[in-house]
Structure formats: structure tokens, C-alpha cells
Design a protein around this motif. Structure first.
Motif, PDB file in Angstrom:
ATOM      1  N   VAL A 115       6.182  -8.882   0.187  1.00 13.34           N
ATOM      2  CA  VAL A 115       5.629  -9.777   1.215  1.00 13.34           C
ATOM      3  C   VAL A 115       5.773  -9.194   2.621  1.00 13.34           C
ATOM      4  N   GLY A 116       6.466  -8.066   2.735  1.00  9.65           N
ATOM      5  CA  GLY A 116       6.544  -7.381   4.015  1.00  9.65           C
ATOM      6  C   GLY A 116       5.996  -5.982   3.975  1.00  9.65           C
ATOM      7  N   ALA A 117       5.461  -5.569   2.823  1.00  6.09           N
ATOM      8  CA  ALA A 117       4.988  -4.192   2.650  1.00  6.09           C
ATOM      9  C   ALA A 117       3.640  -3.990   3.339  1.00  6.09           C
ATOM     10  N   PRO A 118       3.442  -2.835   3.971  1.00  7.38           N
ATOM     11  CA  PRO A 118       2.153  -2.574   4.627  1.00  7.38           C
ATOM     12  C   PRO A 118       1.064  -2.134   3.664  1.00  7.38           C
ATOM     13  N   GLY A 119       1.424  -1.734   2.447  1.00  2.00           N
ATOM     14  CA  GLY A 119       0.432  -1.254   1.498  1.00  2.00           C
ATOM     15  C   GLY A 119       0.929  -1.377   0.072  1.00  2.00           C
ATOM     16  N   PRO A 120       0.151  -0.923  -0.905  1.00  2.00           N
ATOM     17  CA  PRO A 120       0.550  -0.999  -2.314  1.00  2.00           C
ATOM     18  C   PRO A 120       1.867  -0.287  -2.555  1.00  2.00           C
ATOM     19  N   LEU A 121       2.646  -0.811  -3.503  1.00  2.00           N
ATOM     20  CA  LEU A 121       3.939  -0.194  -3.753  1.00  2.00           C
ATOM     21  C   LEU A 121       4.302  -0.227  -5.233  1.00  2.00           C
ATOM     22  N   LEU A 122       5.151   0.720  -5.579  1.00  2.00           N
ATOM     23  CA  LEU A 122       5.821   0.759  -6.880  1.00  2.00           C
ATOM     24  C   LEU A 122       7.233   0.266  -6.651  1.00  2.00           C
ATOM     25  N   PHE A 123       7.650  -0.736  -7.421  1.00  2.00           N
ATOM     26  CA  PHE A 123       8.986  -1.304  -7.261  1.00  2.00           C
ATOM     27  C   PHE A 123       9.746  -1.175  -8.569  1.00  2.00           C
ATOM     28  N   GLN A 124      10.992  -0.703  -8.477  1.00  2.00           N
ATOM     29  CA  GLN A 124      11.837  -0.611  -9.664  1.00  2.00           C
ATOM     30  C   GLN A 124      13.294  -0.605  -9.247  1.00  2.00           C
ATOM     31  N   GLY A 143      15.232  -2.373  -7.388  1.00  2.00           N
ATOM     32  CA  GLY A 143      15.601  -2.510  -5.996  1.00  2.00           C
ATOM     33  C   GLY A 143      15.038  -1.463  -5.059  1.00  2.00           C
ATOM     34  N   ARG A 144      14.291  -0.510  -5.571  1.00  2.77           N
ATOM     35  CA  ARG A 144      13.722   0.543  -4.727  1.00  2.77           C
ATOM     36  C   ARG A 144      12.201   0.440  -4.715  1.00  2.77           C
ATOM     37  N   ALA A 145      11.633   0.676  -3.552  1.00  5.25           N
ATOM     38  CA  ALA A 145      10.175   0.612  -3.405  1.00  5.25           C
ATOM     39  C   ALA A 145       9.649   1.952  -2.926  1.00  5.25           C
ATOM     40  N   GLN A 146       8.527   2.355  -3.498  1.00  7.47           N
ATOM     41  CA  GLN A 146       7.845   3.574  -3.070  1.00  7.47           C
ATOM     42  C   GLN A 146       6.391   3.253  -2.768  1.00  7.47           C
TER      43      GLN A 146
END
Length: 338
Positions: free
Chosen positions: A179-188, A190-193
């Protein structure tokens, strides 16, 4: 600690002083909706999930303070704008009050202040779009703005996650991040890329009108895993396979390769008992209208579905979804992103 390649930066929170700096009379914070592309439920068990921000659905929190009146109980008043039929849900408000208490403790906000928070939220609750997490993030940022506090992303995440755990039970953290990410992300775990996107198209999100129940859905799946030997391992293996395939398809240049992975993930969730008849009807309608793939999005047992289409199909798919019972729809562009 060295930041991994592509990982979203998480600056450390700045130190604070012991007394509130009342530089403002109103603080403002904002956040947006999210949608899970693939990886629902598996992400709770440490598997990866792919998430997309939905910036056109946003929430703004406005926070103010006043001296607490003699005999006044409570530390914060929460108000949701809109019709009287849209109160802040009990579980969500409990979480927001918890994070407010944690914020004031962490940042030494005087106990004799009463906080008034107004939420203007365009994200429908109970639809798998991250409404509770977005409201929580907006409140945290509004309080930081009100009291002139510098607050790092990790501190924001921790506060939002505390509210999410109250609202949904064991929260994976993907909503609190997305909900605060500027673009698409991979989450696993506790880490986001950041998620590279090589193809283009349109996602159409359709609201079934049914309120989803994430907490119940998580419990339902957990019970199923406990009743059937190997069910958890099979679910996570299939979810991981589809999420990996969807990630590779997103990075490539052919959106038609992505669609089948979305539909296959819907079947995985449907088999687990997490879809509904109305959601299934919308998925079929989207596919019949020419979508490349479609699935439920979010916790399940109601909420929304998402369909991937080419731009020249979007009108036909949207019309078919409304004919099939969608109460509202939104278009989310899929654009290339290195």
C-alpha cells in the motif's frame, strides 16, 4: 547491512526528541490500494507473492490534536467520511487505535493530548484491496506529519503490521508493504523487491459486491491443511510454481503467457474452497469476453477478481463483467518497467 540488488530501500527511522514539536495543527498522510496478482495465502507460509499498487484507489488521513477534557476517556477518535453506513470496522478501528498508542509511546507524545483522525477512503473495505493496511499507513504518516516526526519505512511497516495483525490475525506483511509501494513488487518473508515488467496490457479489477473475510479464509485453509496429510506441501508447491512462472512471464514481452498462470492460480484457490459462486461467475465472464486470464484476488470468500486483457478487449470485458454482476470495476495499466 548491504542492500540486495533490486530490494526496496528501508531507511532507518530518525531519532526523536522527548517532547512533541507542535509545528502543525493538522497532519496529512496518504496511501493507496493494492492487488495481489498471484501468491495469496501461500505468502503467509513464507512463499513469494506478486503485488501491484492501485494508485487510483487512495485513502487520505487527516490528524489533529486537542487538550484532553477533564474526565474524557480514550486517546483517539476515528471518523470515516462518507455515508453513516460506512463506519470504521471494529477490527480495523481496534488496530488503528493500537498503532496510535504505539506511535505516541515511541515518539513521546504527551498523554494529555486527544487525537482526532478523519479517514477519507476510496478503497472499499473487505474486498482484498488492502483497505485496512492503507488506512493504517495513512494514519501513521498523518501522525508523523502532525508532530513533525521523521519516520523511516521500516518503522512505518512495523506500525501498519501491528494493526494488520489485529484486523486479520497472522498477516504476511505484503499488504503493509504494497500500500506504500511505488510499483509492482515481489514479496517474500518480509522482504520486498521491485518487479521488472517487460509486457504491456490492462488489468481489470471487478468488485463482486461480497465482503471478503480474510481472517476466516486464512483459518479455513489452515484447518484444511491440518485435516489432509500433504495438503499444505502440495498447495505451497503449486503456488510457488505458478508464482515463479508468472514472474518470468511479467518480465518477458508476451502478456498472453501470463494469463494462463493467473487462471491456474484461481483454480488452486477455488479447489481450496476460497472462491465463491459470484467470483467464479465473474471469472468465467471475463474469460468468455476474451481476457487472457482471470482470478480471484486477495484473501477470498468474497471480494474482487482481476482479469488481464489486451487494450482493445478492455471495453468488452468490462461490459461483460457488469452484466455478470460486478458492482464496480477499475482499470489498472500494465506497463513496462525495468
Amino acid at each position: 547491512m548491504q542492500k540486495r540488488q533490486g530490494e526496496l530501500s528501508t531507511p532507518a527511522p530518525a531519532p526523536t526528541t522527548a517532547h512533541p514539536r507542535r509545528a502543525r495543527t493538522v497532519g496529512v498522510g496518504r496511501a493507496h490500494a493494492k492487488t495481489i496478482l498471484v501468491g495469496e495465502h501461500a505468502v503467509v507460509y513464507g512463499a513469494p507473492a506478486l503485488a501491484l499498487p492501485v494508485p487510483q484507489l487512495a485513502v487520505t488521513a487527516s490528524a489533529g490534536w486537542s487538550a484532553k477534557a477533564l474526565g474524557e476517556e480514550g486517546e483517539v477518535t476515528l471518523t470515516m467520511t462518507g455515508s453513516p453506513s460506512r463506519p470504521v470496522a471494529t477490527q480495523a478501528s481496534d488496530g488503528l487505535r493500537l498503532l496510535t498508542r504505539e506511535f505516541r509511546t515511541t515518539h513521546d507524545i504527551a498523554e494529555d493530548l486527544h487525537l482526532d483522525v478523519v479517514l477519507d477512503c476510496a478503497i472499499p473495505p473487505g474486498r482484498g484491496l488492502g483497505s485496512s493496511a492503507a488506512c493504517a499507513r495513512a494514519v501513521v504518516l498523518a501522525l508523523a506529519d502532525l508532530f513533525d516526526r521523521e519516520i523511516g519505512e521500516q518503522a512505518v511497516f512495523d506500525l501498519v503490521q501491528s494493526a494488520e495483525n489485529v484486523a486479520h490475525g497472522r498477516a504476511s506483511g505484503v499488504d503493509a508493504t504494497a500500500v506504500g509501494a511505488p510499483g509492482p513488487l515481489l514479496f517474500q518473508q518480509g522482504r520486498a523487491q521491485e518487479l521488472p515488467i517487460g509486457c504491456e496490457g490492462l488489468f481489470i479489477i471487478a468488485d463482486s459486491g461480497e465482503v471478503g473475510r480474510t481472517k476466516d479464509a486464512v483459518a479455513l485453509l489452515r484447518d484444511r491443511f491440518g485435516q489432509q496429510a500433504g495438503a499444505r506441501e502440495d498447495f505451497l508447491a503449486r503456488a510457488g510454481e505458478l508464482t515463479g512462472a508468472a514472474r518470468r512471464a511479467l518480465a518477458a514481452t508476451r502478456p498472453e503467457d501470463l494469463g494462463p498462470h493467473l487462471s491456474a492460480y484461481h483454480q488452486l484457490l477455488r479447489t481450496a474452497g476460497l472462491s465463491t459462486a459470484r467470483i467464479d461467475t465473474l471469472v468465467r465472464a471475463a474469460l468468455d469476453a476474451g481476457s487472457l486470464g482471470a482470478k480471484i484476488t486477495g484473501g477470498g470468500l468474497g471480494g474482487c477478481m482481476i482479469a488481464l486483457t489486451r487494450s482493445d478487449q478492455a471495453g468488452a470485458v468490462t461490459r461483460r463483467l457488469h452484466e455478470a454482476g460486478a458492482v464496480q470495476t477499475w482499470v489498472l495499466p500494465l506497463t513496462t518497467r525495468a
